[in-house]
Write an enzyme that holds these catalytic residues in place. Structure first.
Site, PDB file in Angstrom:
ATOM      1  N   LYS A  76       0.846  -1.195   0.000  1.00  0.00           N
ATOM      2  CA  LYS A  76       0.000   0.000   0.000  1.00  0.00           C
ATOM      3  C   LYS A  76       0.882   1.247   0.000  1.00  0.00           C
ATOM      4  O   LYS A  76       1.851   1.337   0.757  1.00  0.00           O
ATOM      5  CB  LYS A  76      -0.914  -0.011   1.222  1.00  0.00           C
ATOM      6  CG  LYS A  76      -1.882   1.158   1.298  1.00  0.00           C
ATOM      7  CD  LYS A  76      -2.782   1.043   2.522  1.00  0.00           C
ATOM      8  CE  LYS A  76      -3.750   2.204   2.625  1.00  0.00           C
ATOM      9  NZ  LYS A  76      -4.648   2.085   3.800  1.00  0.00           N
ATOM     10  N   SER A 145      -9.354   2.360   2.826  1.00  0.00           N
ATOM     11  CA  SER A 145      -8.422   3.051   1.969  1.00  0.00           C
ATOM     12  C   SER A 145      -7.430   2.136   1.255  1.00  0.00           C
ATOM     13  O   SER A 145      -6.744   2.561   0.325  1.00  0.00           O
ATOM     14  CB  SER A 145      -7.632   4.069   2.807  1.00  0.00           C
ATOM     15  OG  SER A 145      -6.891   3.402   3.831  1.00  0.00           O
ATOM     16  N   SER A 169     -10.079   0.140   7.002  1.00  0.00           N
ATOM     17  CA  SER A 169      -9.407   0.161   5.705  1.00  0.00           C
ATOM     18  C   SER A 169      -8.729  -1.129   5.283  1.00  0.00           C
ATOM     19  O   SER A 169      -8.206  -1.204   4.170  1.00  0.00           O
ATOM     20  CB  SER A 169      -8.382   1.299   5.676  1.00  0.00           C
ATOM     21  OG  SER A 169      -9.023   2.544   5.756  1.00  0.00           O
TER      22      SER A 169
END
Length: 423
Positions: A76, A145, A169
């Site tokens: 990420k 996210s 997330s």
């Protein structure tokens, strides 16, 4: 014979260690999947096939093969990588090249993982989304996210991926994309090299194709056995439905089916209500998240405000206008809830609860609400979501297992038990 790209992480790494599969063969198979799926899914913020091939060649050349040898691990893009840009989902940091890897990335490399690329994150892992789509239906959000990580695993482009969770997330996007998501106990994976937003909440975790693969990743990263062990018996589950007022119409009947499947397999499933302290902590979450984020983004707010999204500017302005004492009060509410949670579920092995409000919403502008994740994040507990069927639109639904803080291996064990019970 199973195509290399379809092997589980556990099988692929085991074959590479045994010498029956080359990391370079696996890399070519995975790059073929990426070439086919990435134009529609758009999971990657940065992808360099030549770099991937060099890493795979190094794995094959190494005399010893680590636990994650040759596996495609997505990172990420709020986690630093020394050999790839780290841009945090913001134009402010476009082209930024750190000198070092984040701790978790370095540990994954040490275990033999191939860092396949940087996966799309929402702006600073908050709300403003990137261009990633749901791998099961491009008209729907992958969640956020950790959207690129969830979509990359759900599309078969990655064996494993790092996500981070401040509200929901990891768990929510994993559920939306049909992946396994594991948020470990707060602090399990060191945050060095992460663009931290909320000091009290941010937690690094993993996404995988199976519970066993998630456990393998966590074992490799921590040196602690995460199993999943064979459950000694059917569990006693506390059913917590949470904020059903914000759930889709499919969620209640979905959870009834999950609970009934668990009962048929021998589990006790008992609805419970958590203490009022948990409600108070849930209500305090926004103050902690946004006020701590305003501290984390002090430089960006002062020097690059125009490059923040309108939603981010609104949230940061609100947070900075709140009296500092509100943050102290909100943290105290967290502490009170954390202190009573273990007693609240005493006598149960784990909590069973929804992973998300339902199927992934249509459109990619809104990543969905984290109302079924926020409490577990602030309680610092380990959480696992497993795929648990599909909803009325044919999109994935998840079921979430939660255990007290520190019982990470148990969370994975009961999640695997539930997966088998669901068939």
């Amino acid at each position: 014979m199973t195509h290399p790209a379809e092997l589980s992480a556990t099988d692929a790494a085991s074959r590479i260690a045994a010498g029956t599969l080359k990391a370079q063969e696996l890399a070519e198979a995975m790059l073929d999947v990426i070439a086919r799926r990435e134009p529609g899914v758009r999971a990657f913020a940065h992808l360099d096939p030549a770099l991937v091939r060099r890493q795979a060649a190094a794995v094959d050349a190494a005399p010893a093969k680590g636990k994650l040898a040759g596996l495609f691990f997505g990172v990420k893009d709020v986690l630093d990588t020394a050999d790839q840009p780290s841009q945090y989902g913001s134009p402010i940091w476009a082209g930024h090249r750190p000198r070092t890897d984040a701790s978790c990335v370095a540990l994954a490399r040490r275990a033999g993982a191939v860092i396949a690329g940087k996966t799309v994150t929402t702006e600073f892992a908050t709300r403003f989304p990137g261009a990633t789509t749901n791998p099961h239906n491009a008209r729907h959000t992958p969640g956020g996210s950790s959207q690129g990580s969830a979509a990359g695993v759900g599309a078969g482009m990655l064996h494993l991926a790092f996500g981070t969770q401040t509200a929901g997330s990891i768990i929510r996007p994993a559920a939306f994309c049909g992946a396994v998501g594991f948020k470990p106990s707060y602090g399990t994976l060191h945050r060095a090299g992460m663009k931290v937003m909320s000091e009290s909440l941010d937690t690094i975790g993993v996404m995988a194709r199976s519970v066993a693969d998630a456990a393998r990743a966590m074992s490799a990263l921590t040196g602690l056995d995460h199993g999943p062990a064979e459950a000694p018996r059917a569990p006693k589950l506390a059913l917590v439905m949470g904020a059903m007022a914000e759930a889709g119409p499919e969620t209640a009947p979905h959870m009834e089916r999950v609970a009934e499947a668990a009962r048929r397999a021998g589990a006790t499933v008992t609805p419970i209500t958590l203490p009022a302290a948990c409600d108070a902590a849930f209500a305090a979450h926004a103050h902690v998240m946004h006020m701590e984020s305003a501290q984390a983004l002090a430089w960006e707010i002062d020097h690059a405000r125009a490059q923040l999204s309108p939603a981010m500017r609104t949230n940061m302005d609100w947070a900075m206008a709140e009296p500092p004492a509100k943050l102290v009060e909100a943290r105290a509410a967290f502490a009170a809830a954390q202190a009573c949670f273990a007693d609240a579920i005493a006598g149960y092995d784990a909590v069973l609860t929804p992973s998300a409000p339902g199927e992934a919403p249509e459109g990619i502008e809104f990543t969905g609400t984290p109302v079924f994740n926020t409490l577990w994040t602030l309680l610092h507990t380990p959480c696992v979501t497993i795929p648990a069927g599909t909803g009325p639109r044919g999109l994935p639904l998840g079921a979430q297992i939660v255990t007290p803080r520190g019982q990470d291996a148990a969370a994975l064990m009961w999640a695997e038990w539930l997966r088998r019970a669901l068939g």
